[in-house]
Scaffold this motif. Structure first.
Motif, PDB file in Angstrom:
ATOM      1  N   ASN A 117       0.830  -1.201   0.000  1.00 51.67           N
ATOM      2  CA  ASN A 117       0.000   0.000   0.000  1.00 51.67           C
ATOM      3  C   ASN A 117       0.869   1.257   0.000  1.00 51.67           C
ATOM      4  O   ASN A 117       2.080   1.207   0.207  1.00 51.67           O
ATOM      5  CB  ASN A 117      -0.959  -0.012   1.202  1.00 51.67           C
ATOM      6  N   TRP A 118       0.213   2.381  -0.248  1.00 52.05           N
ATOM      7  CA  TRP A 118       0.908   3.665  -0.391  1.00 52.05           C
ATOM      8  C   TRP A 118       1.854   3.667  -1.587  1.00 52.05           C
ATOM      9  O   TRP A 118       2.859   4.365  -1.595  1.00 52.05           O
ATOM     10  CB  TRP A 118       1.664   4.053   0.881  1.00 52.05           C
ATOM     11  N   ASN A 119       1.530   2.816  -2.574  1.00 46.30           N
ATOM     12  CA  ASN A 119       2.281   2.794  -3.833  1.00 46.30           C
ATOM     13  C   ASN A 119       3.766   2.509  -3.599  1.00 46.30           C
ATOM     14  O   ASN A 119       4.640   3.144  -4.171  1.00 46.30           O
ATOM     15  CB  ASN A 119       2.115   4.128  -4.588  1.00 46.30           C
ATOM     16  N   ARG A 120       4.039   1.533  -2.750  1.00 48.66           N
ATOM     17  CA  ARG A 120       5.416   1.101  -2.495  1.00 48.66           C
ATOM     18  C   ARG A 120       5.636  -0.271  -3.132  1.00 48.66           C
ATOM     19  O   ARG A 120       4.700  -1.043  -3.301  1.00 48.66           O
ATOM     20  CB  ARG A 120       5.688   1.030  -0.989  1.00 48.66           C
ATOM     21  N   TRP A 121       6.913  -0.556  -3.461  1.00 49.06           N
ATOM     22  CA  TRP A 121       7.280  -1.810  -4.120  1.00 49.06           C
ATOM     23  C   TRP A 121       8.493  -2.423  -3.438  1.00 49.06           C
ATOM     24  O   TRP A 121       9.418  -1.711  -3.053  1.00 49.06           O
ATOM     25  CB  TRP A 121       7.605  -1.585  -5.598  1.00 49.06           C
ATOM     26  N   VAL A 122       8.474  -3.738  -3.277  1.00 45.78           N
ATOM     27  CA  VAL A 122       9.601  -4.486  -2.715  1.00 45.78           C
ATOM     28  C   VAL A 122       9.942  -5.624  -3.673  1.00 45.78           C
ATOM     29  O   VAL A 122       9.060  -6.369  -4.114  1.00 45.78           O
ATOM     30  CB  VAL A 122       9.258  -5.067  -1.326  1.00 45.78           C
ATOM     31  N   THR A 163      10.938   1.031  -4.670  1.00 42.86           N
ATOM     32  CA  THR A 163       9.875   2.009  -4.918  1.00 42.86           C
ATOM     33  C   THR A 163      10.334   3.109  -5.861  1.00 42.86           C
ATOM     34  O   THR A 163       9.642   3.461  -6.819  1.00 42.86           O
ATOM     35  CB  THR A 163       9.399   2.611  -3.592  1.00 42.86           C
ATOM     36  N   ASP A 164      11.524   3.653  -5.594  1.00 38.84           N
ATOM     37  CA  ASP A 164      12.023   4.748  -6.443  1.00 38.84           C
ATOM     38  C   ASP A 164      12.227   4.282  -7.877  1.00 38.84           C
ATOM     39  O   ASP A 164      11.913   5.005  -8.836  1.00 38.84           O
ATOM     40  CB  ASP A 164      13.333   5.300  -5.870  1.00 38.84           C
ATOM     41  N   ILE A 165      12.765   3.064  -8.042  1.00 42.16           N
ATOM     42  CA  ILE A 165      12.988   2.539  -9.389  1.00 42.16           C
ATOM     43  C   ILE A 165      11.666   2.361 -10.124  1.00 42.16           C
ATOM     44  O   ILE A 165      11.523   2.732 -11.302  1.00 42.16           O
ATOM     45  CB  ILE A 165      13.748   1.202  -9.322  1.00 42.16           C
ATOM     46  N   MET A 166      10.649   1.807  -9.437  1.00 42.55           N
ATOM     47  CA  MET A 166       9.353   1.594 -10.072  1.00 42.55           C
ATOM     48  C   MET A 166       8.708   2.918 -10.442  1.00 42.55           C
ATOM     49  O   MET A 166       8.077   3.036 -11.503  1.00 42.55           O
ATOM     50  CB  MET A 166       8.439   0.794  -9.139  1.00 42.55           C
ATOM     51  N   ARG A 167       8.869   3.912  -9.581  1.00 39.06           N
ATOM     52  CA  ARG A 167       8.283   5.213  -9.913  1.00 39.06           C
ATOM     53  C   ARG A 167       8.963   5.839 -11.115  1.00 39.06           C
ATOM     54  O   ARG A 167       8.311   6.450 -11.974  1.00 39.06           O
ATOM     55  CB  ARG A 167       8.395   6.137  -8.705  1.00 39.06           C
ATOM     56  N   GLU A 209       8.754   7.077 -16.857  1.00 38.30           N
ATOM     57  CA  GLU A 209       9.278   6.920 -18.213  1.00 38.30           C
ATOM     58  C   GLU A 209       8.227   6.310 -19.135  1.00 38.30           C
ATOM     59  O   GLU A 209       8.097   6.712 -20.295  1.00 38.30           O
ATOM     60  CB  GLU A 209      10.520   6.019 -18.171  1.00 38.30           C
ATOM     61  N   ARG A 210       7.455   5.343 -18.604  1.00 35.08           N
ATOM     62  CA  ARG A 210       6.405   4.731 -19.406  1.00 35.08           C
ATOM     63  C   ARG A 210       5.328   5.753 -19.757  1.00 35.08           C
ATOM     64  O   ARG A 210       4.844   5.797 -20.891  1.00 35.08           O
ATOM     65  CB  ARG A 210       5.797   3.561 -18.641  1.00 35.08           C
ATOM     66  N   GLU A 211       4.968   6.583 -18.792  1.00 34.15           N
ATOM     67  CA  GLU A 211       3.976   7.628 -19.066  1.00 34.15           C
ATOM     68  C   GLU A 211       4.510   8.616 -20.088  1.00 34.15           C
ATOM     69  O   GLU A 211       3.761   9.109 -20.939  1.00 34.15           O
ATOM     70  CB  GLU A 211       3.599   8.336 -17.767  1.00 34.15           C
ATOM     71  N   ARG A 212       5.824   8.897 -20.009  1.00 40.42           N
ATOM     72  CA  ARG A 212       6.399   9.819 -20.986  1.00 40.42           C
ATOM     73  C   ARG A 212       6.332   9.213 -22.390  1.00 40.42           C
ATOM     74  O   ARG A 212       6.008   9.900 -23.369  1.00 40.42           O
ATOM     75  CB  ARG A 212       7.850  10.126 -20.626  1.00 40.42           C
TER      76      ARG A 212
END
Length: 594
Positions: A176-181, A201-205, A210-213
């Motif tokens: 939750n809170w848009n975090r990734w492990v 998390t930082d890498i996924m963001r 980049e994908r949105e771009r």
């Protein structure tokens, strides 16, 4: 000696006891001055006993020294073991992410404080002896875990345990809170399991940004393509909400810019059309509204609208594979004005035919010239449109190679849509060239066997996918024809046979008739009604009006008829409803290869 001391006593106690015995014996000797033989023997025994005590004492002291050395080594080994354990624990704690070690029996041996730090509710349960299955069960029930859409916690648990069998595993878990492990599993040489947890998390963001771009770049590319079209185009999603348009549609409809925004419902656009334009061809605004509301598939819809200032627009609405739809607007004012003018002129000429024969011939010549000019215009315009479409396909293909899994399906749909437009433009170019009367043909030797095999190989995958029996009867005939147009004729006939035959077979073969040969394409499709035989050779005419654009635009047989007429090849068709259709093209034979 075994009677004097107890071997089980400590060495110090044994030495003390022997010394006490020796001292007692010495005192007794001193108290009895009689140096009789018994006394001398007793003294001798005392002396020997004292020597034995001395020797025993020395041995016991050596043993005690060895014991002390062994104890010292044992203590040193224990200190080294504790130091190694401490260093190991410190090293594990120094790991930036979470670390856990499970034994070959899949029980937790140890873990650092960062293991499970993203799920505080698990910390109390992460103790030695916890099994791996219990650990996965705890994670699956944690409120901090964010499940993929449509997946239950039991589904996630089963999927996680099934991947546990891999030799080396790496997966990303969303919290939750848009975090990734990122979780990595590795097998140790003795069969144990090491689990590493890394916060990504930082890498996924960054990847998401980049994908949105990239999606933004692709959207700009598609918009640039739409803006290049001379037609007005509106794109709606499956909820009939506007998701894309070009500037030309606003110019044609004079739609207020304040009302033209992303998400506007299609019915608002139809309401504006009903107020500002007059519908023709028996179509009304309610008809178009009902078309947008259909849930069982929308057949292509074509009609015209006229404004008060004599602006005439051709409107074509078609559903897309994702249940969205596209509405295109084409300015046909000049064409309709030319038709009306021609109709008025024909009426006047009919009234004055006997008096104005020369004027009628001039008018007909002018009309023919206008028709030829229109064909050349369509051919030129289609050619100009093919260039940006080809460029757009190249850009989309390049973007697909680097797109993420989420973006790839959207890019594939856009590419297939552009391919459909390109096929339509190719067909329009062929129709225009054939109608212009200036098409050049190059008659040469064509091997029917090679051509028929090539066409069968091209359509074999589609036939297999539909469960059709596609067969080609070989022939050795070499005919005189234009290779390009003959290929287009047979390709369209065979493509239509495979496309509209739902079950059964499709056969292509050749029959010899003297110095001529007839190529036949026979299918077991639905057949063609007798009253529709001529309609099938008209542009944009399809018997199956509910078919999608991917199944053709109704130009194939129109091209076949015009090409056969141009090459002086006889074209015949026979059909029986419910049993199938036979198309036959007769060609002059040059020779038969052995």
């Amino acid at each position: 000696m075994s009677d004097l001391i107890d071997p089980g006593e400590p060495p110090e106690d044994q030495i003390a006891r022997l010394r006490a015995i020796a001292e007692a014996l010495m005192r007794r000797v001193e108290q009895q001055p009689d140096l009789s033989e018994a006394t001398f023997a007793q003294l001798q025994r005392t002396t020997l006993l004292e020597q034995e005590v001395h020797n025993r004492t020395r041995e016991l002291e050596e043993t005690l020294d060895l014991l002390n050395a062994a104890n010292e080594r044992l203590a040193s080994s224990y200190r080294e073991k504790e130091a190694v354990r401490t260093n190991l624990i410190n090293a594990i704690e120094a790991v930036q992410g979470g670390f856990a070690l499970f034994s070959r029996d899949e029980e937790l041996v140890l873990c650092n404080s960062r293991f499970g730090m993203h799920m505080p509710d698990l910390r109390a349960a992460l103790t030695p002896g916890l099994t791996f299955a219990e650990y996965v069960d705890l994670v699956s029930r944690s409120p901090h875990l964010t499940l993929p859409p449509g997946e239950s916690r039991e589904d996630w648990k089963r999927r996680r345990l099934s991947r546990h069998q891999d030799q080396n595993l790496r997966l990303n878990v969303r919290l939750n809170w848009n975090r990734w492990v990122q979780v990595s599993e590795h097998r140790t040489p003795d069969g144990g399991i090491v689990i590493l947890q890394t916060d990504v998390t930082d890498i996924m963001r960054i990847e998401r940004q980049e994908r949105e771009r990239m999606l933004d770049d692709q959207a700009r590319l598609i918009r640039a393509t739409l803006e290049h079209l001379d037609q007005g185009v509106c794109i709606f999603d499956r909820q009939s909400r506007l998701v894309g348009w070009n500037r030309r549609v606003g110019e044609m409809l004079a739609f207020p810019l304040r009302m033209f925004y992303m998400g506007i419902h299609a019915e608002k656009l139809i309401d504006w059309m009903s107020e500002s334009f007059t519908f023709t061809d028996g179509i009304e605004g309610d008809t178009v509204r009902q078309w947008t509301r259909r849930k069982d598939g929308r057949p292509p819809l074509s009609f015209e609208i006229e404004s008060a200032d004599d602006l005439t627009l051709g409107v074509f609405a078609q559903e897309m594979p994702d249940r969205g739809f596209v509405i295109s607007f084409t300015d046909i004012t000049n064409e309709r004005a030319a038709v009306r003018a021609l109709s008025f002129l024909n009426e006047a000429l009919e009234a004055r035919v006997s008096e104005r024969t020369e004027e009628l011939e001039a008018a007909l010549a002018e009309a023919a010239l206008a028709n030829e000019t229109k064909s050349r215009f369509v051919a030129a315009a289609s050619h100009d449109l093919l260039q940006p479409l080809s460029a757009a396909k190249l850009f989309l293909a390049s973007a697909e190679d680097e797109a993420s899994e989420e973006a790839a399906p959207v890019l594939g749909k856009a590419r297939r849509a552009l391919e459909s437009v390109e096929h339509l433009m190719d067909a329009l170019v062929d129709i225009s060239r054939l109608d212009s009367g200036r098409t050049e043909v190059h008659v040469g030797k064509v091997s029917l066997s090679r051509l028929m095999r090539q066409l069968a190989d091209e359509l074999a995958p589609e036939a297999r996918a539909k469960g059709l029996d596609l067969r080609v009867v070989p022939t050795t005939a070499v005919v005189a024809s234009d290779p390009t147009y003959l290929r287009r004729i047979l390709q369209n006939l065979l493509t239509n046979a495979v496309r509209y035959t739902r079950e059964g077979s499709v056969l292509m073969g050749a029959r010899r008739h003297g110095n001529r040969v007839t190529v036949e394409v026979i299918d077991t499709g639905p057949g063609i009604p007798e009253d529709r035989m001529r309609d099938i050779f008209r542009e944009f005419q399809r018997l199956d009006s509910a078919a999608s654009a991917s199944e053709g635009m109704g130009l194939g047989l129109a091209i076949v008829e015009r090409a056969c007429s141009l090459l002086n090849h006889d074209l015949t068709v026979t059909s029986e409803l419910g049993k199938g259709t036979r198309f036959a093209v007769t060609l002059p034979v040059l020779r038969f290869d052995s």
